[in-house]
Design an enzyme around this catalytic site. Structure first.
Site, PDB file in Angstrom:
ATOM      1  N   CYS B 145       0.881  -1.169   0.000  1.00 16.90           N
ATOM      2  CA  CYS B 145       0.000   0.000   0.000  1.00 16.90           C
ATOM      3  C   CYS B 145       0.914   1.212   0.000  1.00 16.90           C
ATOM      4  O   CYS B 145       1.502   1.538   1.029  1.00 16.90           O
ATOM      5  CB  CYS B 145      -0.914   0.014   1.226  1.00 16.90           C
ATOM      6  N   CYS B 148      -0.565   4.257   2.371  1.00 16.87           N
ATOM      7  CA  CYS B 148      -0.563   4.186   3.847  1.00 16.87           C
ATOM      8  C   CYS B 148      -0.227   2.756   4.278  1.00 16.87           C
ATOM      9  O   CYS B 148       0.912   2.337   4.129  1.00 16.87           O
ATOM     10  CB  CYS B 148      -1.870   4.693   4.435  1.00 16.87           C
ATOM     11  N   SER B 149      -1.214   2.028   4.791  1.00 14.95           N
ATOM     12  CA  SER B 149      -0.905   0.669   5.247  1.00 14.95           C
ATOM     13  C   SER B 149      -2.129  -0.230   5.103  1.00 14.95           C
ATOM     14  O   SER B 149      -2.412  -1.042   5.968  1.00 14.95           O
ATOM     15  CB  SER B 149      -0.433   0.700   6.695  1.00 14.95           C
ATOM     16  N   CYS B 150      -2.873  -0.070   4.013  1.00 11.99           N
ATOM     17  CA  CYS B 150      -4.058  -0.901   3.776  1.00 11.99           C
ATOM     18  C   CYS B 150      -3.644  -2.375   3.728  1.00 11.99           C
ATOM     19  O   CYS B 150      -2.670  -2.729   3.058  1.00 11.99           O
ATOM     20  CB  CYS B 150      -4.732  -0.492   2.475  1.00 11.99           C
TER      21      CYS B 150
END
Lengths: 95, 254
Positions: B145, B148-150
């Site tokens: 991702c 961000c940090s999906c």
């Protein structure tokens, strides 16, 4: 079959827009040309959701496929390597 | 929930700069270096403690505000935290092991991963859409991702720290093969490597290739081979030999 703006196999360009505020289109695909390889359906618009909106109208969400070497000035991978990314319809234009 | 915006370390990133080591035969220089290392370590520990305190205090303040305003009860917050910690990569490993032994299940997983997860009692309603992708001899997927940090937390638990780090998020799309190499994995030259940027509504689960030599293994045995990293696409599952070694090592440790 649902009528969609784009079809699998269509060549598309990612619009080179730089709106203020939240959007989920990463800068490194803006202005680049790829191919639609899947249609995911309609989803709420994150550009509106991010500010407490209802995310409507729903937006068509596509998977767009790029040769990874088309995205960068340097050789990012082997010639067969790809990047797939989710793009909402309002960021796409036909080529 | 429509979207998981998990932006970490917002505006509170600390950079310690380079910490060059100079090597010398001179013992006094050596001692000076050791002292400087100790000072450096002490500083680093203090910084981590400061950061933990900072986030701890901020979190408690936020929880108190939510409580005082009557928006959430202590019990609701406790249950939410427990639910987060109850998620683990073992959920994904169970799904992959089933896909390895049951071709029909694998087809359903590839066609409609949310429904297939439901069959296994895995609730993915917090995710807009789960997409399963199968590695083959000719195609390999890896997930990042970049924004961000999906991450498919309901299936794989919380993402590893490296997944959220800037180096992984930038290098995965600018030098994916180099990124895999950094992580100890060499992608074969002739394989098509597909980087998935998990940037919007979908969360991805990679179905790694079933290791050789497991033809007569049961689903429960296969489960032990499925690593978290193999489901993100940055590594392979364990081989039977690696599992054997791991079992022996843990036996020696206890």
């Amino acid at each position: 079959m649902e009528e969609t703006t784009f079809r699998v196999g269509d060549r598309v360009r990612i619009k080179e827009m730089y709106p203020d505020g939240h959007h989920r289109t990463t800068y490194f695909v803006k202005g680049k040309t790829g191919v639609v390889n899947r249609y995911f359906g309609k989803y709420k618009n994150p550009e509106n959701l991010a500010y407490g909106g209802d995310g409507l109208p729903l937006r068509e969400l596509y998977w767009v496929e790029f040769d990874i070497n088309d995205l960068w000035d340097h050789e990012a991978g082997k010639k067969q390597d790809k990047l797939y990314i989710e793009i909402y319809e309002h960021w796409l234009e036909p080529v | 929930m429509a979207h998981s915006h998990d932006h970490h370390n917002g505006g509170h990133v600390h950079h310690h700069g380079d910490h060059p080591h100079t090597y010398s035969q001179d013992p006094s220089a050596h001692n000076a270096r050791m002292q400087s290392d100790d000072a450096y370590r002490e500083g680093a520990v203090k910084q981590v403690e400061h950061d933990l305190d900072y986030y701890q205090v901020r979190m408690m303040a936020l929880m108190n505000v939510l409580r005082e305003k009557g928006l959430l009860t202590t019990d609701e917050m406790r249950r939410a935290v427990e639910e987060i910690y109850g998620q683990s990569p073992a959920i994904g490993s169970r799904i992959i092991a089933r896909a390895w032994v049951d071709e029909g299940f694998k087809e359903r997983l590839l066609a409609d991963a949310d429904a297939a997860c439901g069959e296994m009692g895995v609730d993915t309603t917090g995710i807009n859409r789960v997409v399963a992708l199968e590695n083959t001899d000719t195609t390999r997927y890896m997930v990042v991702c970049t924004l961000c940090s999906c991450y498919p937390r309901q299936i794989l638990g919380q993402p590893p720290t490296w997944y959220k780090s800037f180096p992984y998020r930038s290098k995965a799309v600018t030098d994916p093969r180099g990124t895999l190499k950094d992580m100890g994995f060499d992608a074969p030259d002739d394989v098509e490597l597909i980087v998935i940027d998990s940037n919007a509504d979908c969360r991805y689960l990679i179905i790694p290739q079933r290791p050789a030599g497991t033809e007569d293994w049961t689903e429960a045995q296969l489960f032990q081979l499925v690593t978290r990293d193999s489901m993100i696409g940055v590594g392979d599952p364990l081989t039977p030999e690696q599992l054997e070694e791991a079992v022996q090592a843990s036996g020696q440790a206890t």
